[in-house]
Scaffold this motif. Structure first.
Motif, mmCIF file in Angstrom:
data_model
loop_
_atom_site.group_PDB
_atom_site.id
_atom_site.type_symbol
_atom_site.label_atom_id
_atom_site.label_comp_id
_atom_site.label_asym_id
_atom_site.label_seq_id
_atom_site.Cartn_x
_atom_site.Cartn_y
_atom_site.Cartn_z
ATOM 1 N N LEU A 129 47.717 6.179 11.594
ATOM 2 C CA LEU A 129 46.985 5.705 10.415
ATOM 3 C C LEU A 129 46.811 6.889 9.480
ATOM 4 O O LEU A 129 46.000 7.784 9.734
ATOM 5 N N SER A 130 47.595 6.915 8.406
ATOM 6 C CA SER A 130 47.688 8.129 7.597
ATOM 7 C C SER A 130 47.701 7.836 6.107
ATOM 8 O O SER A 130 48.282 6.851 5.663
ATOM 9 N N ASN A 131 47.076 8.725 5.360
ATOM 10 C CA ASN A 131 47.208 8.707 3.900
ATOM 11 C C ASN A 131 48.426 9.502 3.445
ATOM 12 O O ASN A 131 48.753 9.508 2.262
ATOM 13 N N GLY A 132 49.073 10.195 4.364
ATOM 14 C CA GLY A 132 50.207 11.044 4.036
ATOM 15 C C GLY A 132 51.526 10.294 4.089
ATOM 16 O O GLY A 132 51.575 9.070 4.193
ATOM 17 N N ASN A 133 52.607 11.054 4.042
ATOM 18 C CA ASN A 133 53.939 10.440 3.991
ATOM 19 C C ASN A 133 54.870 10.970 5.080
ATOM 20 O O ASN A 133 56.081 11.053 4.890
ATOM 21 N N VAL A 156 46.469 0.906 -0.170
ATOM 22 C CA VAL A 156 45.196 1.636 -0.286
ATOM 23 C C VAL A 156 45.118 2.598 0.885
ATOM 24 O O VAL A 156 45.763 2.405 1.917
ATOM 25 N N GLY A 157 44.324 3.628 0.733
ATOM 26 C CA GLY A 157 44.221 4.641 1.773
ATOM 27 C C GLY A 157 42.839 4.699 2.392
ATOM 28 O O GLY A 157 41.904 4.018 1.974
ATOM 29 N N LYS A 158 42.719 5.516 3.418
ATOM 30 C CA LYS A 158 41.406 5.812 3.998
ATOM 31 C C LYS A 158 40.550 6.492 2.933
ATOM 32 O O LYS A 158 41.080 7.245 2.129
ATOM 33 N N PRO A 159 39.263 6.221 2.860
ATOM 34 C CA PRO A 159 38.427 5.531 3.845
ATOM 35 C C PRO A 159 38.235 4.039 3.597
ATOM 36 O O PRO A 159 37.291 3.464 4.152
ATOM 37 N N ILE A 163 42.407 -0.633 5.284
ATOM 38 C CA ILE A 163 43.538 -0.007 5.973
ATOM 39 C C ILE A 163 43.217 0.198 7.451
ATOM 40 O O ILE A 163 44.103 0.114 8.311
ATOM 41 N N PHE A 164 41.948 0.420 7.784
ATOM 42 C CA PHE A 164 41.557 0.480 9.189
ATOM 43 C C PHE A 164 41.736 -0.885 9.849
ATOM 44 O O PHE A 164 42.216 -0.986 10.980
ATOM 45 N N ALA A 195 34.310 0.733 8.953
ATOM 46 C CA ALA A 195 35.216 -0.387 9.220
ATOM 47 C C ALA A 195 34.906 -1.064 10.553
ATOM 48 O O ALA A 195 35.612 -1.985 10.952
ATOM 49 N N GLY A 196 33.858 -0.611 11.239
ATOM 50 C CA GLY A 196 33.452 -1.230 12.485
ATOM 51 C C GLY A 196 34.099 -0.651 13.725
ATOM 52 O O GLY A 196 34.042 -1.255 14.798
ATOM 53 N N MET A 197 34.710 0.535 13.601
ATOM 54 C CA MET A 197 35.375 1.171 14.731
ATOM 55 C C MET A 197 34.521 2.293 15.298
ATOM 56 O O MET A 197 33.588 2.771 14.653
#
Length: 230
Positions: A129-133, A156-159, A163-164, A195-197
């Motif tokens: 799970l990444s915002n990167g590439n 969309v990205g974190k946070p 996405i979670f 996100a509830g995790m």
């Protein structure tokens, strides 16, 4: 307090969790500059300082909120703008980006990462799970992961909680059944909790926690994570 009995899946951040990102980016930017020197020398001369290329990259990210979540698109457009400003052919941007992107996949894992991935993937489905590439296959660790979710592809990205939730959905579990592991206090820990995790903070450099709500657990490396879950 971490409740291990709830954990059915682990989602993992990549950059600065499995490998240090800045040495990777610096090497890739050197490859990009060398490519420009060979194919677009005026751009190479104008942007010989890596800080200048990063400045133009940040400018593109600020001016193009529609692609801000996609680091590849931001990098590609920043190269295109650099070529244009230097009076070079902007159509060279695709090939220049390809050179950068190939080098960007040549990461050096933290010494604890490979063994930890083997241990964790034998016990849980893993989702990156990444915002990167980063490309898991090109990096060489795709065999450890059941699924990959990135801001680049998701939109969309974190946070952002969505996405979670997408990471949970990728392996057909509920968010409360996911343990998210990452290095960034805001993007990873606070994002996952909202996100509830459950969330584990990978704090390799001994930073102080500055938020009111703490992570469910903190580890200094992934060996500690494996021990925690044993």
């Amino acid at each position: 307090m971490l409740d291990i009995s709830r954990v059915k899946t682990i989602s993992l951040d990549l950059d600065d969790t499995l490998w240090p990102i800045w040495p990777t980016i610096e090497r890739a930017e050197k490859v990009l500059h060398d490519w420009l020197a060979a194919h677009a020398p005026m751009a190479a001369a104008l942007f010989s300082n890596p800080a200048a290329l990063r400045e133009i990259r940040n400018h593109v990210a600020d001016q193009r909120p529609d692609i801000k979540h996609d680091l590849s698109a931001v990098r590609r457009e920043s190269i295109r703008l650099a070529l244009y400003r230097a009076g070079e052919d902007p159509l060279l941007a695709e090939r220049a980006f390809d050179a950068f992107f190939s080098a960007r996949q040549q990461v050096e894992l933290y010494e604890d990462a490979h063994d930890a991935l083997a241990v964790l993937s034998a016990r849980y489905p893993l989702v990156s799970l990444s915002n990167g590439n980063a490309d898991l296959k090109r990096v060489g660790i795709d065999r450890f992961f059941r699924a990959a979710v990135s801001a680049r592809e998701f939109g969309v990205g974190k946070p952002d909680p969505r996405i979670f939730h997408a990471a949970a959905g990728a392996v057909d579990v509920e968010p409360h059944e996911v343990l998210h592991v990452g290095d960034d206090a805001t993007l990873d820990v606070i994002g996952a909790v909202n996100a509830g995790m459950q969330a584990v903070w990978v704090n390799r450099d001994g930073h102080q926690w500055t938020y009111d709500e703490p992570p469910h657990a903190t580890v200094s490396d992934l060996r500690q994570l494996c021990a925690l879950l044993a």
